[in-house]
Motif scaffolding. Structure first.
Motif, PDB file in Angstrom:
ATOM      1  N   ASP A 172      17.927  29.423  -0.953  1.00  0.00           N
ATOM      2  CA  ASP A 172      17.688  29.978  -2.289  1.00  0.00           C
ATOM      3  C   ASP A 172      17.550  31.692  -1.899  1.00  0.00           C
ATOM      4  O   ASP A 172      16.878  32.087  -1.126  1.00  0.00           O
ATOM      5  CB  ASP A 172      16.249  29.901  -2.626  1.00  0.00           C
ATOM      6  N   SER A 173      18.312  32.087  -2.495  1.00  0.00           N
ATOM      7  CA  SER A 173      18.256  33.701  -2.320  1.00  0.00           C
ATOM      8  C   SER A 173      16.981  34.689  -2.819  1.00  0.00           C
ATOM      9  O   SER A 173      16.924  35.501  -2.041  1.00  0.00           O
ATOM     10  CB  SER A 173      19.570  34.464  -3.233  1.00  0.00           C
ATOM     11  N   ASP A 174      16.438  34.000  -3.706  1.00  0.00           N
ATOM     12  CA  ASP A 174      14.968  34.607  -4.153  1.00  0.00           C
ATOM     13  C   ASP A 174      14.185  34.446  -2.960  1.00  0.00           C
ATOM     14  O   ASP A 174      13.144  35.439  -2.571  1.00  0.00           O
ATOM     15  CB  ASP A 174      14.601  33.917  -5.436  1.00  0.00           C
ATOM     16  N   VAL A 175      14.257  33.473  -2.160  1.00  0.00           N
ATOM     17  CA  VAL A 175      13.358  33.052  -1.122  1.00  0.00           C
ATOM     18  C   VAL A 175      13.755  33.993  -0.011  1.00  0.00           C
ATOM     19  O   VAL A 175      12.965  34.644   0.833  1.00  0.00           O
ATOM     20  CB  VAL A 175      13.366  31.664  -0.557  1.00  0.00           C
ATOM     21  N   VAL A 176      14.876  34.305   0.543  1.00  0.00           N
ATOM     22  CA  VAL A 176      15.402  35.246   1.261  1.00  0.00           C
ATOM     23  C   VAL A 176      14.848  36.640   0.903  1.00  0.00           C
ATOM     24  O   VAL A 176      14.387  37.216   1.691  1.00  0.00           O
ATOM     25  CB  VAL A 176      16.763  35.354   1.278  1.00  0.00           C
ATOM     26  N   LEU A 177      14.910  36.838  -0.326  1.00  0.00           N
ATOM     27  CA  LEU A 177      14.595  38.277  -0.735  1.00  0.00           C
ATOM     28  C   LEU A 177      13.053  38.415  -0.619  1.00  0.00           C
ATOM     29  O   LEU A 177      12.462  39.387  -0.028  1.00  0.00           O
ATOM     30  CB  LEU A 177      14.800  38.660  -2.174  1.00  0.00           C
ATOM     31  N   ASN A 178      12.151  37.352  -0.828  1.00  0.00           N
ATOM     32  CA  ASN A 178      10.748  37.407  -0.897  1.00  0.00           C
ATOM     33  C   ASN A 178      10.571  37.411   0.672  1.00  0.00           C
ATOM     34  O   ASN A 178       9.446  38.166   0.860  1.00  0.00           O
ATOM     35  CB  ASN A 178      10.215  36.081  -1.266  1.00  0.00           C
ATOM     36  N   GLU A 179      11.157  36.757   1.542  1.00  0.00           N
ATOM     37  CA  GLU A 179      10.892  36.937   3.018  1.00  0.00           C
ATOM     38  C   GLU A 179      11.064  38.269   3.371  1.00  0.00           C
ATOM     39  O   GLU A 179      10.212  38.822   4.312  1.00  0.00           O
ATOM     40  CB  GLU A 179      11.801  35.722   3.923  1.00  0.00           C
ATOM     41  N   TYR A 180      11.927  39.106   3.160  1.00  0.00           N
ATOM     42  CA  TYR A 180      12.536  40.130   3.640  1.00  0.00           C
ATOM     43  C   TYR A 180      11.291  41.194   3.132  1.00  0.00           C
ATOM     44  O   TYR A 180      11.024  41.989   4.167  1.00  0.00           O
ATOM     45  CB  TYR A 180      14.001  40.617   3.182  1.00  0.00           C
ATOM     46  N   TYR A 181      11.030  41.240   1.925  1.00  0.00           N
ATOM     47  CA  TYR A 181      10.023  42.189   1.433  1.00  0.00           C
ATOM     48  C   TYR A 181       8.779  42.133   1.750  1.00  0.00           C
ATOM     49  O   TYR A 181       7.701  43.053   1.645  1.00  0.00           O
ATOM     50  CB  TYR A 181      10.277  42.456  -0.144  1.00  0.00           C
TER      51      TYR A 181
END
Length: 280
Positions: free
Chosen positions: A269-278
């Motif tokens: 899930d790309s949204d999960v990836v961004l959430n983890e990054y930020y």
């Protein structure tokens, strides 16, 4: 073959705060074609048109509404980086600009022209674009003056200014990435970026987005992504190996007799990836 599109920016490069300004205007239901947009954005009429163009080119808006990506980054309450203070956001915006192809010159420059030239001048880039347009599918697309302006705007977006008397030029949105350097005498060069400058989670987002519904990323696709990001294939592989250490069940890399590919073992899930990054 999709037809290329040039212009739309009214000869203005994208300034760092324009995307946030434009996003907020869309959220406030401002119609960019109405006179009220001039007051809302605090810029001239032509700049309003330019902001509207850049919102679409960077994937922040779609027609007259924010995209999901735009909401994730720019929402004042829940956005990860509304004022673009994180370098990872710049990499994402650069990737979107090249991938979306609304402004064709960015895809042509970073994915095709870059294969031919490491150092170049404006005339060489213009000649390349003219050649790309000299096919039946692109008839009547090429205009000398329009493409010349597109090249000027592209360089403004990426190249650090050399004239200290024009501090406004430092507001160009993507200059901090250092992807194109000024060699002087109207000569420019594509820079090779160290893979250490790109966070593995940003690359994971890009890989996941670029592959679409496929589970395998071939060497050809890896080369395209390395061209976009300005890193070597070996550098890209190093970042992928870092990802594999953390996402062992999700992603793997193989190199069998020189046949390199990245394999996604299950959906991410790309949204999960961004959430983890930020939120790290």
């Amino acid at each position: 073959m999709a037809r290329y599109t040039f212009s739309g920016h009214e000869s203005f490069y994208c300034k760092s705060l324009w995307l946030k300004k434009g996003y907020d205007a869309l959220k406030n239901n401002i119609n960019f074609s109405n006179p009220e947009a001039v007051a809302e954005l605090g810029v001239g009429k032509n700049m309003v048109s330019s902001i509207k163009f850049w919102l679409k080119a960077f994937g922040v808006s779609n027609t007259d509404a924010p995209t999901h990506f735009g909401d994730l980054i720019f929402d004042s309450q829940t956005g990860y980086d509304p004022y673009i203070e994180d370098t990872g956001t710049l990499w994402l915006l650069h990737y979107m600009l090249v991938k979306n192809k609304l402004a064709s010159i960015y895809n042509l420059t970073f994915l095709e022209f870059k294969r031919e030239k490491k150092e170049f001048d404006r005339i060489q880039l213009q000649s390349f674009i003219k050649r790309k347009c000299n096919v039946k599918e692109q008839s009547n697309v090429y205009n000398e003056n329009t493409v010349r302006k597109d090249i000027s705007v592209l360089l403004h977006n990426y190249v650090s200014p050399t004239d200290l008397k024009s501090p406004e030029d430092y507001s160009a949105i993507l200059i901090d990435l250092g992807l194109i350097s000024n060699l002087g005498d109207d000569k420019y060069a594509f820079s090779e970026i160290s893979h250490e400058q790109i966070n593995p989670l940003i690359l994971l987002y890009i890989l996941n987005d670029y592959k679409g519904n496929d589970n395998t990323i071939s060497l050809d696709i890896m080369q395209e992504i390395s061209l976009i990001l300005g890193i070597s294939i070996n550098g890209l592989v190093e970042i992928v190996k870092t990802l594999i250490d953390e996402y062992t069940k999700d992603i793997t890399y193989s190199d069998n007799s020189g046949i390199k590919n990245i394999q996604f073992l299950r959906p991410i899930d790309s949204d999960v990836v961004l959430n983890e990054y930020y939120n790290r």
